[in-house]
Design a protein around this motif. Structure first.
Motif, short mmCIF file in Angstrom:
data_model
loop_
_atom_site.label_atom_id
_atom_site.label_comp_id
_atom_site.label_asym_id
_atom_site.label_seq_id
_atom_site.Cartn_x
_atom_site.Cartn_y
_atom_site.Cartn_z
N LYS A 19 48.87 33.13 45.96
CA LYS A 19 48.45 33.81 44.74
C LYS A 19 47.65 32.84 43.88
CE LYS A 19 52.19 37.12 44.72
NZ LYS A 19 53.09 37.89 43.89
N ILE A 20 46.35 33.11 43.78
CA ILE A 20 45.44 32.21 43.09
C ILE A 20 44.97 32.85 41.78
CG2 ILE A 20 43.24 31.00 43.20
CD1 ILE A 20 43.56 30.88 46.24
N ALA A 21 45.29 32.19 40.68
CA ALA A 21 44.76 32.59 39.38
C ALA A 21 43.49 31.78 39.14
CB ALA A 21 45.77 32.32 38.27
N ILE A 22 42.42 32.47 38.76
CA ILE A 22 41.15 31.79 38.52
C ILE A 22 40.82 31.92 37.03
CG2 ILE A 22 38.72 31.59 39.10
CD1 ILE A 22 39.36 32.81 41.83
N VAL A 23 40.93 30.80 36.31
CA VAL A 23 40.66 30.77 34.88
C VAL A 23 39.15 30.62 34.68
CG1 VAL A 23 41.05 29.52 32.72
CG2 VAL A 23 42.90 29.73 34.40
N GLY A 24 38.58 31.57 33.94
CA GLY A 24 37.14 31.56 33.71
C GLY A 24 36.37 32.35 34.75
N LEU A 25 37.04 33.20 35.51
CA LEU A 25 36.38 34.02 36.53
C LEU A 25 35.46 35.02 35.85
CD1 LEU A 25 36.02 34.86 39.48
CD2 LEU A 25 38.06 36.27 39.25
N SER A 26 34.21 34.97 36.21
CA SER A 26 33.20 35.86 35.63
C SER A 26 33.09 37.15 36.43
CB SER A 26 31.84 35.16 35.60
OG SER A 26 30.84 36.02 35.10
N SER A 27 32.72 38.22 35.74
CA SER A 27 32.45 39.48 36.44
C SER A 27 30.97 39.57 36.84
CB SER A 27 32.82 40.67 35.55
OG SER A 27 31.92 40.78 34.47
N LYS A 28 30.20 38.56 36.47
CA LYS A 28 28.77 38.54 36.81
C LYS A 28 28.60 38.01 38.23
CE LYS A 28 27.60 37.84 32.01
NZ LYS A 28 27.18 36.89 31.00
N GLU A 29 28.01 38.83 39.07
CA GLU A 29 27.88 38.52 40.49
C GLU A 29 27.03 37.29 40.79
OE1 GLU A 29 26.80 41.96 42.76
OE2 GLU A 29 28.41 43.16 41.86
N THR A 30 26.29 36.79 39.83
CA THR A 30 25.45 35.62 40.06
C THR A 30 26.13 34.31 39.66
OG1 THR A 30 24.45 35.90 37.88
CG2 THR A 30 23.32 36.92 39.75
N ARG A 31 27.33 34.37 39.13
CA ARG A 31 28.05 33.18 38.67
C ARG A 31 28.86 32.56 39.81
NH1 ARG A 31 26.51 30.83 34.44
NH2 ARG A 31 28.61 30.09 34.11
N PRO A 32 28.92 31.23 39.86
CA PRO A 32 29.70 30.56 40.91
C PRO A 32 31.16 31.01 40.96
CG PRO A 32 28.30 28.97 39.81
CD PRO A 32 28.18 30.26 39.03
N ALA A 53 37.39 37.69 27.98
CA ALA A 53 36.16 38.45 27.72
C ALA A 53 36.08 39.72 28.57
CB ALA A 53 34.94 37.58 28.00
N TYR A 54 36.88 39.80 29.64
CA TYR A 54 36.79 40.94 30.56
C TYR A 54 38.06 41.77 30.64
CZ TYR A 54 32.63 38.43 32.08
OH TYR A 54 31.43 37.79 32.11
N VAL A 55 38.99 41.58 29.71
CA VAL A 55 40.22 42.38 29.73
C VAL A 55 39.83 43.86 29.63
CG1 VAL A 55 42.31 42.96 28.44
CG2 VAL A 55 41.69 40.57 28.79
N GLY A 56 40.46 44.67 30.46
CA GLY A 56 40.12 46.09 30.55
C GLY A 56 39.22 46.38 31.74
N LYS A 57 38.66 45.34 32.34
CA LYS A 57 37.85 45.48 33.55
C LYS A 57 38.65 44.93 34.71
CE LYS A 57 33.49 44.95 31.09
NZ LYS A 57 32.22 44.23 31.02
N ASP A 58 38.09 45.09 35.91
CA ASP A 58 38.77 44.49 37.05
C ASP A 58 37.80 43.71 37.90
OD1 ASP A 58 38.06 46.05 39.68
OD2 ASP A 58 38.38 47.61 38.18
N PHE A 59 38.35 42.81 38.68
CA PHE A 59 37.60 42.00 39.63
C PHE A 59 38.01 42.43 41.02
CE2 PHE A 59 37.31 38.36 42.47
CZ PHE A 59 35.98 38.01 42.31
N LEU A 60 37.16 43.20 41.67
CA LEU A 60 37.41 43.67 43.03
C LEU A 60 38.81 44.27 43.17
CD1 LEU A 60 35.85 40.63 44.94
CD2 LEU A 60 34.73 42.77 44.30
N GLY A 61 39.17 45.09 42.17
CA GLY A 61 40.45 45.78 42.19
C GLY A 61 41.57 45.10 41.44
#
Length: 157
Positions: A19-32, A53-61
């Protein structure tokens, strides 16, 4: 930084993670951070995106959370995409809140010796200045001898 890591150490860290938590994970597909998160998810890791900044959205589910306090207690790997000077309080909170944490990984260019020392004192492994996506590819045979070029032209990962 004088950190060196054996291939065995890095492979062990990647092999035991679930289980990997990624701090600073962007929802922008061009970001590393997006590339790394997507890649690790495709390799079977459960990803927990942490970015207020993205609470309420999801990252690939997976729903974004705004803080480490919202992560499952059995999160075992923390990947940090933040500036070096921002890392210490993140690591301190993670050590306090995540009892199953075994690895803290700081991305390429991110170094914080004080945070690393705190984590290691608590028995948590630390990797600084590396990318888990690159290391996974290198250690598990997904890179060819010549480097990153696999010789396959594709828009897929």
């Amino acid at each position: 930084m004088s950190e060196t890591y054996t291939d065995r150490f890095l492979k062990d860290v990647m092999s035991r993670a679930k289980k990997i938590a990624i701090v600073g994970l962007s929802s922008k597909e061009t970001r590393p951070s997006f590339f790394v998160g997507r890649y690790l998810k495709l390799r079977g890791y459960e990803i927990f995106p942490v970015n207020p900044a993205y609470v309420g959205k999801d990252f690939l589910g997976a729903p974004y959370v705004g803080s480490l306090a919202e992560l499952p207690l059995d999160t075992d790997f923390l990947d940090i995409f933040r500036r070096s000077e921002d890392v210490l309080p993140i690591v301190e909170e993670a050590l306090e809140r995540l009892p199953k944490l075994r690895t803290i990984w700081l991305q390429i260019g991110v170094i914080n010796e004080e945070a690393a020392a705190h984590a290691r004192e608590r028995g948590v492994d630390v990797v600084m200045g590396r990318c888990p996506k690159i290391e996974y590819q290198r250690l598990f045979g997904e890179l060819r001898r010549g480097g990153f070029n696999t010789g396959v032209i594709s828009s897929k990962l």
